[in-house]
Design a protein around this motif. Structure first.
Motif, PDB file in Angstrom:
ATOM      1  N   TYR B  36      14.686  40.216 -14.152  1.00 54.98           N
ATOM      2  CA  TYR B  36      13.467  40.227 -14.944  1.00 54.98           C
ATOM      3  C   TYR B  36      12.288  39.894 -14.036  1.00 54.98           C
ATOM      4  CZ  TYR B  36      16.093  40.132 -19.336  1.00 54.98           C
ATOM      5  OH  TYR B  36      16.919  40.447 -20.387  1.00 54.98           O
ATOM      6  N   GLN B  38       8.146  38.387 -14.181  1.00 61.40           N
ATOM      7  CA  GLN B  38       7.134  37.689 -14.989  1.00 61.40           C
ATOM      8  C   GLN B  38       5.814  37.685 -14.246  1.00 61.40           C
ATOM      9  OE1 GLN B  38       7.646  33.415 -15.605  1.00 61.40           O
ATOM     10  NE2 GLN B  38       6.792  33.574 -17.662  1.00 61.40           N
ATOM     11  N   GLY B  41       1.067  34.121 -16.787  1.00 58.68           N
ATOM     12  CA  GLY B  41       0.689  33.887 -18.176  1.00 58.68           C
ATOM     13  C   GLY B  41       1.382  34.769 -19.190  1.00 58.68           C
ATOM     14  N   GLU B  42       2.393  35.496 -18.770  1.00 57.62           N
ATOM     15  CA  GLU B  42       3.061  36.431 -19.678  1.00 57.62           C
ATOM     16  C   GLU B  42       4.529  36.089 -19.865  1.00 57.62           C
ATOM     17  OE1 GLU B  42       0.318  40.289 -18.481  1.00 57.62           O
ATOM     18  OE2 GLU B  42       2.500  40.453 -18.527  1.00 57.62           O
ATOM     19  N   GLY B  43       5.160  36.813 -20.804  1.00 53.80           N
ATOM     20  CA  GLY B  43       6.593  36.700 -20.968  1.00 53.80           C
ATOM     21  C   GLY B  43       7.312  37.487 -19.889  1.00 53.80           C
ATOM     22  N   LEU B  44       8.629  37.568 -20.014  1.00 55.37           N
ATOM     23  CA  LEU B  44       9.428  38.282 -19.020  1.00 55.37           C
ATOM     24  C   LEU B  44       9.641  39.730 -19.444  1.00 55.37           C
ATOM     25  CD1 LEU B  44      10.104  35.219 -18.482  1.00 55.37           C
ATOM     26  CD2 LEU B  44      12.335  36.035 -17.711  1.00 55.37           C
ATOM     27  N   LEU B  46      12.146  43.143 -18.561  1.00 55.95           N
ATOM     28  CA  LEU B  46      13.342  43.594 -17.856  1.00 55.95           C
ATOM     29  C   LEU B  46      12.951  44.547 -16.743  1.00 55.95           C
ATOM     30  CD1 LEU B  46      16.477  43.662 -17.804  1.00 55.95           C
ATOM     31  CD2 LEU B  46      16.292  45.768 -19.151  1.00 55.95           C
ATOM     32  N   PHE B  89      13.295  36.825 -11.816  1.00 51.21           N
ATOM     33  CA  PHE B  89      14.412  36.032 -12.317  1.00 51.21           C
ATOM     34  C   PHE B  89      15.676  36.874 -12.362  1.00 51.21           C
ATOM     35  CE2 PHE B  89      12.346  32.202 -13.820  1.00 51.21           C
ATOM     36  CZ  PHE B  89      11.035  32.602 -14.054  1.00 51.21           C
ATOM     37  N   PHE B 101      19.554  32.133 -16.951  1.00 52.72           N
ATOM     38  CA  PHE B 101      18.613  32.559 -15.918  1.00 52.72           C
ATOM     39  C   PHE B 101      18.731  31.698 -14.664  1.00 52.72           C
ATOM     40  CE2 PHE B 101      15.882  35.645 -17.968  1.00 52.72           C
ATOM     41  CZ  PHE B 101      16.201  35.471 -19.305  1.00 52.72           C
ATOM     42  N   GLY B 104      14.216  31.397 -10.611  1.00 56.46           N
ATOM     43  CA  GLY B 104      13.042  32.224 -10.348  1.00 56.46           C
ATOM     44  C   GLY B 104      12.618  32.175  -8.891  1.00 56.46           C
TER      45      GLY B 104
END
Lengths: 112, 111
Positions: B36, B38, B41-44, B46, B89, B101, B104
């Protein structure tokens, strides 16, 4: 558009107050997850749910609670028992059986 | 229990350099494996996945091969761009029906 929505994006609370973070998905996914991310850290699993009305504790469940009354919704409550609640919270969902997870945009919670 | 170990960061490279981010796992059976990405400031999101041994996942010039014998899933890209700067990740879908996970790896690309 299908997706997973977390709200609000930013949340501020006073110490000692409970707070509930919203997570909604319209992907028809059975499984949903809550993760916590601290600065420079990986993701730690708080709770997860494979089916409506059932959920399991993750690695750091203490001080948190969840419910799964509807397939689309998996709200997370951060209680006053959580010693260090300030963090970035991520919700995710997936189809059952080992497929990838879809993530929301996250909620940044600050407790002052 | 199941776990994922990935390369410590941060990793800083010049544009057009070759990238490798190492990932190894410990798991029961043969879990599905993921990378993944990232952005700040955002989500993950794929990036790629592999569901069985010797599968190669690929996307946007990134590749990773599921190596059962070394329990590894290293991420590679032949020529990185500034826009690849993000946190990456490695993850697996465990036998306990949860996604685990790694810690990172922050990647920074210099122009």
């Amino acid at each position: 558009d299908g997706g997973i929505t977390q709200s609000p994006k930013y949340l501020f609370r006073k110490e000692g107050q409970n707070v509930t973070l919203s997570c909604e998905q319209n992907l028809n996914h059975d499984a949903m997850y809550w993760y916590r991310q601290d600065p420079g850290q990986g993701l730690r699993l708080i709770y997860y749910s494979q089916i409506v009305n059932d959920f399991q504790k993750g690695d750091i469940a203490e001080g948190y609670s969840v419910s799964r009354e509807k397939k689309e919704s998996f709200p997370l409550t951060v209680t006053s028992a959580q010693k260090n609640p300030t963090a970035f919270y991520l919700c995710a969902s997936s189809v059952q059986g080992g497929t990838e997870a879809f993530f929301g945009q996250g909620t940044r919670l600050t407790v002052v | 229990g199941d776990s994922v170990t990935q390369m410590e960061g941060p990793v800083t490279l010049s544009e057009e350099a070759f990238l490798t981010i190492n990932c190894t796992y410990t798991a029961t059976g043969y879990p599905s494996l993921f990378w993944y990405v990232q952005y700040p400031g955002e989500g993950l999101q794929l990036l790629l996945k592999a569901t069985k041994a010797d599968d190669k996942g690929s996307n946007k010039g990134f590749e990773a091969t599921y190596r059962k014998e070394t329990t590894s899933f290293h991420l590679e890209k032949g020529s990185v761009q500034v826009s690849d700067s993000a946190v990456y990740f490695c993850a697996l879908y465990s036998s306990a029906s949860k996604i685990i996970f790694g810690s990172g790896t922050r990647l920074s690309i210099r122009p």
